[in-house]
Design a protein around this motif. Structure first.
Motif, PDB file in Angstrom:
ATOM      1  N   GLU A  28       0.858  -1.177   0.000  1.00  0.00           N
ATOM      2  CA  GLU A  28       0.000   0.000   0.000  1.00  0.00           C
ATOM      3  C   GLU A  28       0.898   1.232   0.000  1.00  0.00           C
ATOM      4  OE1 GLU A  28      -4.010   1.218   2.333  1.00  0.00           O
ATOM      5  OE2 GLU A  28      -2.263   0.882   3.593  1.00  0.00           O
ATOM      6  N   ALA A  29       0.506   2.250  -0.751  1.00  0.00           N
ATOM      7  CA  ALA A  29       1.297   3.479  -0.791  1.00  0.00           C
ATOM      8  C   ALA A  29       1.495   4.020   0.615  1.00  0.00           C
ATOM      9  CB  ALA A  29       0.605   4.520  -1.659  1.00  0.00           C
ATOM     10  N   GLY A  30       2.730   4.370   0.943  1.00  0.00           N
ATOM     11  CA  GLY A  30       3.046   4.895   2.271  1.00  0.00           C
ATOM     12  C   GLY A  30       3.672   3.885   3.203  1.00  0.00           C
ATOM     13  N   LYS A  31       3.741   2.597   2.796  1.00  0.00           N
ATOM     14  CA  LYS A  31       4.315   1.569   3.665  1.00  0.00           C
ATOM     15  C   LYS A  31       5.747   1.203   3.267  1.00  0.00           C
ATOM     16  CE  LYS A  31       0.415   1.135   5.924  1.00  0.00           C
ATOM     17  NZ  LYS A  31      -0.440  -0.036   5.859  1.00  0.00           N
ATOM     18  N   THR A  43       4.374   2.608  -9.464  1.00  0.00           N
ATOM     19  CA  THR A  43       3.122   2.914  -8.776  1.00  0.00           C
ATOM     20  C   THR A  43       1.966   2.758  -9.756  1.00  0.00           C
ATOM     21  OG1 THR A  43       4.231   4.464  -7.294  1.00  0.00           O
ATOM     22  CG2 THR A  43       1.840   4.655  -7.474  1.00  0.00           C
ATOM     23  N   ARG A  80     -11.731   1.121  -2.924  1.00  0.00           N
ATOM     24  CA  ARG A  80     -10.720   1.564  -1.970  1.00  0.00           C
ATOM     25  C   ARG A  80     -10.989   2.989  -1.507  1.00  0.00           C
ATOM     26  NH1 ARG A  80      -7.048  -1.083  -5.634  1.00  0.00           N
ATOM     27  NH2 ARG A  80      -6.174   0.913  -6.298  1.00  0.00           N
ATOM     28  N   GLU A  85      -9.090   3.714   1.903  1.00  0.00           N
ATOM     29  CA  GLU A  85      -7.776   3.125   1.723  1.00  0.00           C
ATOM     30  C   GLU A  85      -6.965   3.952   0.720  1.00  0.00           C
ATOM     31  OE1 GLU A  85      -6.572   0.524   3.229  1.00  0.00           O
ATOM     32  OE2 GLU A  85      -8.275  -0.562   4.065  1.00  0.00           O
ATOM     33  N   SER A  86      -5.665   3.638   0.645  1.00  0.00           N
ATOM     34  CA  SER A  86      -4.819   4.250  -0.365  1.00  0.00           C
ATOM     35  C   SER A  86      -5.337   3.891  -1.752  1.00  0.00           C
ATOM     36  CB  SER A  86      -3.378   3.757  -0.200  1.00  0.00           C
ATOM     37  OG  SER A  86      -2.589   4.134  -1.295  1.00  0.00           O
ATOM     38  N   ASP A 127      -6.503  -0.615   6.981  1.00  0.00           N
ATOM     39  CA  ASP A 127      -5.136  -0.129   7.119  1.00  0.00           C
ATOM     40  C   ASP A 127      -4.163  -1.168   7.662  1.00  0.00           C
ATOM     41  OD1 ASP A 127      -5.797   2.404   6.143  1.00  0.00           O
ATOM     42  OD2 ASP A 127      -6.360   3.117   8.136  1.00  0.00           O
TER      43      ASP A 127
END
Length: 271
Positions: A28-31, A43, A80, A85-86, A127
């Motif tokens: 997931e974007a940001g992890k 991406t 999403r 969610e992302s 999340d």
């Protein structure tokens, strides 16, 4: 092939994944945390595409195939977005040899690698998803109806199907339970559920009746009006820290505690 990964750290764990040549993992974007130079990063809005089939689950090419793929991607993104969610995933592929990628959650707590065999899906709290092999499908499960409306946190769940490794995270420490070991049913604070296997029946029940003790539980007990119920025979992962509890602790430390003496019923969620 099982994903080669190691979970390291204590108070806030990280997952270090070793990729074989050509192997892909997505998150997931940001992890994302770090990667070696020979690992490419891309991406995309769509979920993993395996074996040449498009995101709508159809084969074929041409304009029809492109349209079906675009519609499938739009449905995924829409789900999403509704779930909060992302909107995008990041894909990492090792090129020119073995590569390494690191991932981390966003809260202090544990991580867990789940192995999917294709027989049972896994459901997780919103999340919780960190990363997975490209052979694992990520989806959104809407509980709907009374369960979601009454339970708050339980309305939207992440769903993992397929085969391979998926890495999830939570807050605080984890405990693994099976309701079958406790008479077939356990009752849990709705914010403490991290994940559970398919076959576990999830629901929400009111705490007590509309009597003196029921009102005392709701107003001063810190749990609000409802508890989550988990029934059946399967693996359940719970966390010791809830996001609301962490938010209230931070507010209190900053002199802005809005929970007060009345527990969960009148508490204010962060944000």
């Amino acid at each position: 092939m099982t994903l080669q990964q190691e979970i390291v750290g204590n108070a806030m764990q990280m997952a270090v994944v070793n990729l074989t040549p050509g192997q892909t993992v997505y998150c997931e974007a940001g992890k994302f945390l770090f990667k070696t130079a020979n690992v490419s990063m891309e991406t995309r809005l769509s979920g993993p595409d395996r074996g040449g089939r498009d995101q709508a689950g159809q084969g074929g090419g041409g304009m029809g195939g492109m349209l079906r793929q675009a519609m499938g991607t739009a449905m995924q993104v829409g789900q999403r977005a509704l779930a909060g969610e992302s909107l995008a995933f990041q894909y990492f592929t090792s090129t020119g040899g073995e590569g390494t990628v690191g991932f981390a959650g966003v809260l202090p707590g544990e991580m867990r690698a789940l192995e999917l065999t294709g027989n049972r899906a896994w459901f997780a709290e919103k999340d919780a998803f960190v990363a997975a092999e490209s052979t694992v499908d990520f989806g959104i499960a809407f509980q709907g109806g009374r369960t979601g409306t009454s339970g708050g946190e339980g309305f939207i769940l992440e769903k993992f199907t397929g085969t391979g490794t998926v890495i999830i995270c939570g807050a605080g420490n984890f405990i693994d339970l099976n309701p079958a070991d406790f008479g077939g049913r356990i009752e849990v604070d709705t914010g403490c559920i991290v994940a559970f296997e398919e076959g576990i029946r999830y629901g929400v029940q009111r705490i007590g009746g509309l009597n003196r003790q029921g009102l005392m539980n709701a107003v001063f007990g810190g749990e609000g009006l409802s508890l989550a119920t988990l029934e059946g025979n399967g693996r359940v992962i719970l966390q010791s820290l809830t996001i609301e509890g962490l938010a209230n602790a931070l507010k209190k430390a900053q002199g802005g505690d809005k929970q007060g003496p009345t527990g969960g019923l009148f508490s204010t969620h962060a944000g």
